[in-house]
Write an enzyme that holds these catalytic residues in place. Sequence first.
Site, PDB file in Angstrom:
ATOM      1  N   GLY A  50       0.954  -1.249   0.033  1.00 36.93           N
ATOM      2  CA  GLY A  50       0.142   0.050  -0.026  1.00 36.93           C
ATOM      3  C   GLY A  50       0.772   1.208   0.110  1.00 36.93           C
ATOM      4  O   GLY A  50       1.868   1.333   0.745  1.00 36.93           O
ATOM      5  N   ARG A  92      10.382  -1.057  -4.723  1.00 42.24           N
ATOM      6  CA  ARG A  92       9.503  -1.381  -5.842  1.00 42.24           C
ATOM      7  C   ARG A  92       9.492   0.107  -6.625  1.00 42.24           C
ATOM      8  O   ARG A  92       9.407   1.062  -6.183  1.00 42.24           O
ATOM      9  CB  ARG A  92       7.935  -1.459  -5.014  1.00 42.24           C
ATOM     10  CG  ARG A  92       7.925  -2.984  -4.232  1.00 42.24           C
ATOM     11  CD  ARG A  92       6.649  -2.767  -3.696  1.00 42.24           C
ATOM     12  NE  ARG A  92       5.544  -3.520  -4.722  1.00 42.24           N
ATOM     13  CZ  ARG A  92       4.317  -3.400  -4.582  1.00 42.24           C
ATOM     14  NH1 ARG A  92       3.750  -3.537  -3.464  1.00 42.24           N
ATOM     15  NH2 ARG A  92       3.649  -3.798  -5.561  1.00 42.24           N
ATOM     16  N   ASP A 240      -1.226   4.752  -6.300  1.00 39.51           N
ATOM     17  CA  ASP A 240       0.002   4.617  -6.018  1.00 39.51           C
ATOM     18  C   ASP A 240       0.888   5.888  -6.637  1.00 39.51           C
ATOM     19  O   ASP A 240       1.936   5.991  -6.286  1.00 39.51           O
ATOM     20  CB  ASP A 240       0.476   3.247  -6.746  1.00 39.51           C
ATOM     21  CG  ASP A 240       0.019   2.066  -5.807  1.00 39.51           C
ATOM     22  OD1 ASP A 240      -1.166   1.668  -6.146  1.00 39.51           O
ATOM     23  OD2 ASP A 240       0.721   1.684  -4.870  1.00 39.51           O
ATOM     24  N   LYS A 251      -3.695  -0.413  -8.498  1.00 32.60           N
ATOM     25  CA  LYS A 251      -3.570  -2.152  -8.593  1.00 32.60           C
ATOM     26  C   LYS A 251      -4.187  -2.210  -9.887  1.00 32.60           C
ATOM     27  O   LYS A 251      -5.257  -1.851 -10.354  1.00 32.60           O
ATOM     28  CB  LYS A 251      -4.359  -2.537  -7.532  1.00 32.60           C
ATOM     29  CG  LYS A 251      -4.481  -3.937  -7.519  1.00 32.60           C
ATOM     30  CD  LYS A 251      -2.971  -4.499  -7.745  1.00 32.60           C
ATOM     31  CE  LYS A 251      -2.039  -4.442  -6.657  1.00 32.60           C
ATOM     32  NZ  LYS A 251      -0.527  -4.803  -7.102  1.00 32.60           N
TER      33      LYS A 251
HETATM   34  O1  MRU Z   1       0.712  -4.030  -4.811  1.00 25.98           O
HETATM   35  P1  MRU Z   1       0.064  -3.491  -3.719  1.00 25.98           P
HETATM   36  O2  MRU Z   1      -0.787  -4.157  -2.702  1.00 25.98           O
HETATM   37  O3  MRU Z   1       0.889  -2.505  -2.650  1.00 25.98           O
HETATM   38  O4  MRU Z   1      -0.807  -2.371  -4.323  1.00 25.98           O
HETATM   39  C1  MRU Z   1      -1.526  -1.293  -3.562  1.00 25.98           C
HETATM   40  C2  MRU Z   1      -2.551  -0.774  -4.253  1.00 25.98           C
HETATM   41  O5  MRU Z   1      -2.555  -0.460  -5.468  1.00 25.98           O
HETATM   42  C3  MRU Z   1      -3.486   0.326  -3.396  1.00 25.98           C
HETATM   43  O6  MRU Z   1      -4.688   0.755  -4.010  1.00 25.98           O
HETATM   44  C4  MRU Z   1      -2.675   1.814  -3.147  1.00 25.98           C
HETATM   45  O7  MRU Z   1      -1.444   1.464  -2.929  1.00 25.98           O
HETATM   46  C5  MRU Z   1      -3.381   2.650  -2.431  1.00 25.98           C
HETATM   47  S1  MRU Z   1      -3.081   2.132  -0.655  1.00 25.98           S
HETATM   48  C6  MRU Z   1      -3.754   3.493   0.128  1.00 25.98           C
END
Ligand code: MRU
Length: 349
Positions: A50, A92, A240, A251
Amino acid sequence: MLQVESVRYLKEENQIIILDQTLLPTKEEYLTISTIESLWEAIVKLQVRGAPAIGIAAAYGAAMAAQKLDVTSYEAFNQEYQAITAYLASSRPTAVNLFWALNRMEQIVKDHSHQSVAQLKVQLIEEADLIKKEDAQMCKQIGEHALTLLEDGQTVLTHCNAGAIATAQYGTALAPIYLAKERGMTLRVYADETRPLLQGARLTTWELMKAGIDVTLITDNMAAMVMQQGKIDAVIVGCDRIAANGDAANKIGTYGVAVLAEKHGIPFYVAGPTSTIDMDTKTGSEIPIEEREAIEITNGFGKQTAPDGVKVYNPAFDVTPHELITAIITEKGVIERPDEAKMRAMFGE
Ligand code: MRU
């Protein structure tokens, strides 16, 4: 409000405690992290995940590693600190909060070259604490602004997990849901399971159920039908990285949900703190998209579901063009029908 802390720093021990999100929903276990190598791995494996939570974890990771630097001169400290930052930044690529938090931490080192190494070490911990505290405040404000767009009794669809465990507190997309509950309002949630790593099924439903919120799990390919059946009043997702023109990476699968929302005349909201906005990235096409291992699709959760050797494409994020976004909700307010001029205006540019 959900009483779970995804990232916590223990000052005396110089350790980071992380809720291991890969074990949810069956086990609520916490990892004790005392090296940046294990923090890097925790970020890569999505044990902490996240966008805002990654930023907070990286800030504490940098502060934790800095405490261990056995140097006395500013120059030597700064040189080693740069290496720590570069290493954590390589974990990442998509969530800009990681780089935003590391830059903020680095600025502390740059701005305090006149201070002793011992003072710098303390200031780095203070800055990481502040990043976490501010994130919780921003999330609450996002919730307040988002609530102005929703009505009591409505049903919201969300994708992935942009909840409390993806942030310091409250979450982004889920912040209005928690705030509504605190105020005696009812908002219901449909959670997309979110292939391939099931953040929606494993995490969003877990945290909402724990908080006593009405949540219904659907597979990703059911979103069109539930919209067609009139079950959804609004979509709210996290993000993100938001580019300067309002294009938003989130995502994988989010873009598809936005197209469906447009087709069905349902408002599509993107919620995120300004730490997720990257005004240096002009459009969504410039956002680096993480590609993850094929095994996440072919052998998800230990069961082989595709033939050996099959070609796989596994981007972890997609970009929703700003034209499909009804509004971006930040802690500063709501940007309806976002474009570059409105984004710049929000930052006072
Ligand atoms: O790969 P992840 O689980 O880190 O992806 C997370 C997301 O896509 C969330 O929607 C995003 O980081 C927002 S979290 C408040």
